[in-house]
Motif scaffolding. Structure first.
Motif, PDB file in Angstrom:
ATOM      1  N   LEU A   1      64.406 -14.167 -18.502  1.00 58.92           N
ATOM      2  CA  LEU A   1      63.511 -15.175 -17.940  1.00 58.92           C
ATOM      3  C   LEU A   1      62.178 -14.623 -17.450  1.00 58.92           C
ATOM      4  CD1 LEU A   1      66.221 -17.096 -15.863  1.00 58.92           C
ATOM      5  CD2 LEU A   1      65.230 -17.813 -18.056  1.00 58.92           C
TER       6      LEU A   1
ATOM      7  N   ARG B   1      72.513 -18.569 -12.950  1.00 55.54           N
ATOM      8  CA  ARG B   1      71.299 -18.951 -13.680  1.00 55.54           C
ATOM      9  C   ARG B   1      70.480 -19.954 -12.870  1.00 55.54           C
ATOM     10  NH1 ARG B   1      69.074 -18.850 -18.791  1.00 55.54           N
ATOM     11  NH2 ARG B   1      70.797 -17.558 -19.527  1.00 55.54           N
ATOM     12  N   ARG B   2      71.134 -20.934 -12.271  1.00 50.55           N
ATOM     13  CA  ARG B   2      70.425 -21.908 -11.436  1.00 50.55           C
ATOM     14  C   ARG B   2      69.748 -21.212 -10.259  1.00 50.55           C
ATOM     15  NH1 ARG B   2      73.910 -27.209 -10.103  1.00 50.55           N
ATOM     16  NH2 ARG B   2      71.896 -27.688  -9.126  1.00 50.55           N
TER      17      ARG B   2
ATOM     18  N   GLU C   1      66.682 -19.118 -11.477  1.00 50.21           N
ATOM     19  CA  GLU C   1      65.599 -20.041 -11.839  1.00 50.21           C
ATOM     20  C   GLU C   1      64.934 -20.618 -10.591  1.00 50.21           C
ATOM     21  OE1 GLU C   1      67.242 -21.565 -16.213  1.00 50.21           O
ATOM     22  OE2 GLU C   1      67.625 -22.772 -14.407  1.00 50.21           O
TER      23      GLU C   1
END
Length: 354
Positions: free
Chosen positions: A271, A321-322, A325
């Motif tokens: 990311l 992942r949340r 992010e």
């Protein structure tokens, strides 16, 4: 109306935000705003009449009694606590003051509030005390997970102070009939987590190109619980839990610290890649282990699953992942959370600038 203590901290603020996103029942939020109590966590509630924020200490019994008399909440959800093991090793006094004495003062305030109420109101009232799996001590690699019947064997000043608060809550139920509920959760992670804790520390340091400090050999194992899943468990225990009972809340996601850090690195590589093309895992740096470091925690959440039908919705992979992010999307929150006191703490603890 409900009253939440520590509602500007990590888990408490997530609960308040989640509660008001799902219902119109107002919240009185009592928080002392220590280093981890961050008003930024509640910025989206500015101007919301359903949220009444009060800066104050749970150890201030007259204030607690005043709030209870004024707002007459049907429940108190007690999140307020000093919670960082490393800090408890360096400065245990504040952990005793907040987690033990503060909980005692809160209990006394609630007892005084309930005494004159009609029987029906007393019976309907709930105190939900949010605690930790660390009160149970350490597990060997092959040992069964902690159940609610596991003996308390705390290893740090932090876990000892939380164990003491658990015992006080239980004693007030047995002695005075306070309708209490206790939850013991595993390691939480998610948005608004103060950047000294493992996962946000790895994200923040990874993005800044700083070392990623890992204690010892990195093989200390924890069960990881996404904070949103924890909030759903608390709502359910408040609604349907049996007074006097304890409920373990876990994510069924046992991971070693090193595995967690490497997973964070892999997400950052995807990311937010490093400019030099290398992996963030190259920043991992092993540091001397801390004193009394429990080797493994694992939570058996079978009771809450059987009795109340709760299950975590996030896997570790989806929850992490949340989380990554969220931190990538909120650099301003991170910058404001990293105060001068935080940088001083990081330098003292890990031998680096914060």
């Amino acid at each position: 109306m409900i009253l939440v203590t520590g509602g500007a901290g990590f888990i408490g603020s997530n609960f308040v935000l989640d509660w008001l996103a799902r219902a119109d029942e107002p919240v009185v939020n009592l928080d002392k705003l220590t280093y981890a109590g961050n008003p930024d966590n509640l910025a989206s509630l500015e101007g919301d009449r359903r949220h009444v924020f009060v800066r104050g200490d749970i150890g201030d019994q007259p204030l607690v009694e005043q709030l209870l008399a004024k707002y007459r909440p049907r429940a108190v959800l007690h999140f307020a606590a000093e919670s960082h093991v490393d800090r408890s090793i360096h400065a245990p006094g504040s952990f005793i003051d907040t987690n033990v004495v503060g909980t005692f003062r809160l209990l006394e305030g609630i007892r005084a509030y309930l005494e004159p109420l009609p029987e029906a109101e007393r019976a309907a009232f709930r105190l939900l005390h949010v605690s930790t799996d660390e009160v149970y001590g350490s597990l060997s690699p092959a040992a069964p997970a902690f159940t609610e019947e596991h003996r308390y064997e705390p290893s740090s000043p932090y876990s000892a102070s939380k164990a003491a608060s658990d015992h006080l809550v239980r004693a007030y139920h047995q002695t005075y009939g306070l309708p209490v509920l206790t939850t013991n959760c595993s390691n939480n992670y998610g948005p608004h987590h103060f950047p000294e804790k493992l996962i946000p520390l790895m994200i923040v340091n990874g993005l800044a190109g700083r070392p990623l400090p890992v204690y010892g050999d990195g093989m200390h194992v924890r069960d990881w619980l996404y904070v949103g899943d924890h909030c759903s468990a608390i709502r359910l225990v408040l609604e349907a839990g049996r007074p006097g009972e304890t409920y373990n809340v876990g994510g069924r996601s046992e991971k070693s610290n090193l595995e967690v850090v490497r997973t964070v690195c892999a997400l950052l590589d995807e990311l937010r890649p490093r400019g030099d093309g290398g992996s963030h895992a190259g920043q991992i740096q092993f540091v001397p282990d801390r004193p009394g470091h429990d080797r493994r925690y694992a939570v058996d959440a079978g009771k809450i699953e059987r009795e109340l039908g709760w299950r975590p919705l996030e896997t570790f992979e989806t929850g992490l992942r949340r989380t990554v992010e969220w931190y990538l999307a909120h650099p301003g929150w991170v910058e404001r959370a990293q105060s001068g006191a935080y940088r001083d703490w990081m330098a003292r603890q890990y031998g680096q600038a914060g």
